[in-house]
Design a protein around this motif. Structure first.
Motif, PDB file in Angstrom:
ATOM      1  N   ASP A 111       0.863  -1.180   0.000  1.00 24.51           N
ATOM      2  CA  ASP A 111       0.000   0.000   0.000  1.00 24.51           C
ATOM      3  C   ASP A 111       0.905   1.237   0.000  1.00 24.51           C
ATOM      4  N   PRO A 112       0.910   1.997  -1.098  1.00 20.14           N
ATOM      5  CA  PRO A 112       1.795   3.171  -1.163  1.00 20.14           C
ATOM      6  C   PRO A 112       1.570   4.166  -0.026  1.00 20.14           C
ATOM      7  N   GLU A 113       0.344   4.303   0.440  1.00 20.69           N
ATOM      8  CA  GLU A 113       0.081   5.234   1.550  1.00 20.69           C
ATOM      9  C   GLU A 113       0.763   4.768   2.835  1.00 20.69           C
ATOM     10  N   GLU A 114       0.738   3.467   3.093  1.00 17.55           N
ATOM     11  CA  GLU A 114       1.412   2.934   4.280  1.00 17.55           C
ATOM     12  C   GLU A 114       2.932   3.080   4.135  1.00 17.55           C
ATOM     13  N   LEU A 115       3.438   2.835   2.941  1.00 15.62           N
ATOM     14  CA  LEU A 115       4.876   2.993   2.705  1.00 15.62           C
ATOM     15  C   LEU A 115       5.303   4.449   2.858  1.00 15.62           C
ATOM     16  N   ASP A 116       4.396   5.369   2.562  1.00 15.97           N
ATOM     17  CA  ASP A 116       4.692   6.795   2.707  1.00 15.97           C
ATOM     18  C   ASP A 116       4.690   7.212   4.175  1.00 15.97           C
ATOM     19  N   ARG A 117       3.940   6.500   4.996  1.00 12.08           N
ATOM     20  CA  ARG A 117       3.891   6.823   6.436  1.00 12.08           C
ATOM     21  C   ARG A 117       5.163   6.403   7.162  1.00 12.08           C
ATOM     22  N   PHE A 118       5.662   5.210   6.826  1.00 14.54           N
ATOM     23  CA  PHE A 118       6.858   4.662   7.470  1.00 14.54           C
ATOM     24  C   PHE A 118       7.719   3.987   6.412  1.00 14.54           C
ATOM     25  N   ILE A 119       9.024   4.156   6.507  1.00 13.47           N
ATOM     26  CA  ILE A 119       9.917   3.475   5.582  1.00 13.47           C
ATOM     27  C   ILE A 119       9.802   1.961   5.817  1.00 13.47           C
ATOM     28  N   HIS A 120       9.794   1.200   4.723  1.00 14.94           N
ATOM     29  CA  HIS A 120       9.674  -0.251   4.783  1.00 14.94           C
ATOM     30  C   HIS A 120      10.831  -0.905   4.034  1.00 14.94           C
ATOM     31  N   ALA A 121      11.157  -2.109   4.458  1.00 11.87           N
ATOM     32  CA  ALA A 121      12.142  -2.924   3.752  1.00 11.87           C
ATOM     33  C   ALA A 121      11.633  -4.358   3.684  1.00 11.87           C
ATOM     34  N   LYS A 122      11.921  -5.003   2.583  1.00 14.16           N
ATOM     35  CA  LYS A 122      11.592  -6.416   2.430  1.00 14.16           C
ATOM     36  C   LYS A 122      12.894  -7.200   2.461  1.00 14.16           C
ATOM     37  N   LEU A 123      12.971  -8.159   3.373  1.00 11.22           N
ATOM     38  CA  LEU A 123      14.166  -8.974   3.511  1.00 11.22           C
ATOM     39  C   LEU A 123      14.117 -10.133   2.509  1.00 11.22           C
ATOM     40  N   ALA A 124      15.244 -10.775   2.286  1.00  7.07           N
ATOM     41  CA  ALA A 124      15.328 -11.850   1.306  1.00  7.07           C
ATOM     42  C   ALA A 124      14.384 -13.002   1.616  1.00  7.07           C
ATOM     43  N   ASP A 125      14.091 -13.230   2.890  1.00  7.37           N
ATOM     44  CA  ASP A 125      13.192 -14.330   3.257  1.00  7.37           C
ATOM     45  C   ASP A 125      11.721 -13.946   3.175  1.00  7.37           C
ATOM     46  N   GLY A 126      11.433 -12.720   2.683  1.00  4.14           N
ATOM     47  CA  GLY A 126      10.058 -12.276   2.490  1.00  4.14           C
ATOM     48  C   GLY A 126       9.473 -11.463   3.627  1.00  4.14           C
ATOM     49  N   ARG A 127      10.142 -11.419   4.767  1.00  2.00           N
ATOM     50  CA  ARG A 127       9.638 -10.599   5.870  1.00  2.00           C
ATOM     51  C   ARG A 127       9.716  -9.128   5.500  1.00  2.00           C
ATOM     52  N   VAL A 128       8.727  -8.373   5.973  1.00  2.00           N
ATOM     53  CA  VAL A 128       8.700  -6.927   5.754  1.00  2.00           C
ATOM     54  C   VAL A 128       8.868  -6.265   7.117  1.00  2.00           C
ATOM     55  N   VAL A 129       9.810  -5.332   7.183  1.00  2.00           N
ATOM     56  CA  VAL A 129      10.069  -4.581   8.414  1.00  2.00           C
ATOM     57  C   VAL A 129       9.912  -3.101   8.103  1.00  2.00           C
ATOM     58  N   LYS A 130       9.670  -2.309   9.132  1.00  2.00           N
ATOM     59  CA  LYS A 130       9.495  -0.877   8.901  1.00  2.00           C
ATOM     60  C   LYS A 130      10.154  -0.057   9.991  1.00  2.00           C
TER      61      LYS A 130
END
Length: 136
Positions: free
Chosen positions: A57-76
């Motif tokens: 969701d671009p709006e959620e990504l705009d609220r907090f920086i996000h990263a996707k790790l190689a194993d598929g986990r998403v952290v922010k």
């Protein structure tokens, strides 16, 4: 629970706002250190973003920086920052922000910054070489 360096799987994809002067300063810094190409940088305002990353969701990504790790986990937030710095071999410098007792304070500080990022960028943009933050 705060992310630890040992829990980060590489490569890391970092989602950032390319219209934000503060963000771009950090992205340019990380890009210059990305010698092993273990950090993929994706502008959430870039052409084709939604088609290439429909799960985000671009709006959620705009609220907090996000990263996707190689194993598929998403952290922010600070965890995403730590993952990005780890990918360029400099995680040791950010790791103290995830230590017990420090992590909760760092997270509160990041949330306050994130809530006010667009206003801060508009004020600091000229000092960072960009006249305005293009956030609508």
């Amino acid at each position: 629970m705060a992310l630890k360096r040992a829990e980060i799987t590489l490569p890391v994809t970092l989602f950032y706002d390319g219209s934000c002067p503060i963000c771009m300063r950090e992205i340019n810094h990380l890009s210059g250190m990305n010698r092993k190409q273990l950090l993929k940088l994706v502008d959430i305002k870039g052409e084709g973003f939604q088609e290439n990353y429909p799960e985000f969701d671009p709006e959620e990504l705009d609220r907090f920086i996000h990263a996707k790790l190689a194993d598929g986990r998403v952290v922010k937030g600070i965890d995403a920052t730590l993952a990005a710095w780890e990918a360029v071999g400099m995680g040791v410098f950010i790791a103290p922000l995830r230590w017990p007792g420090v992590a909760c304070v760092a997270d509160l500080g990041y949330r306050a910054f994130a809530r006010n990022r667009h206003g801060i960028s508009r004020m600091l943009g000229p000092l960072l070489g960009k006249n305005e933050c293009n956030h609508k």
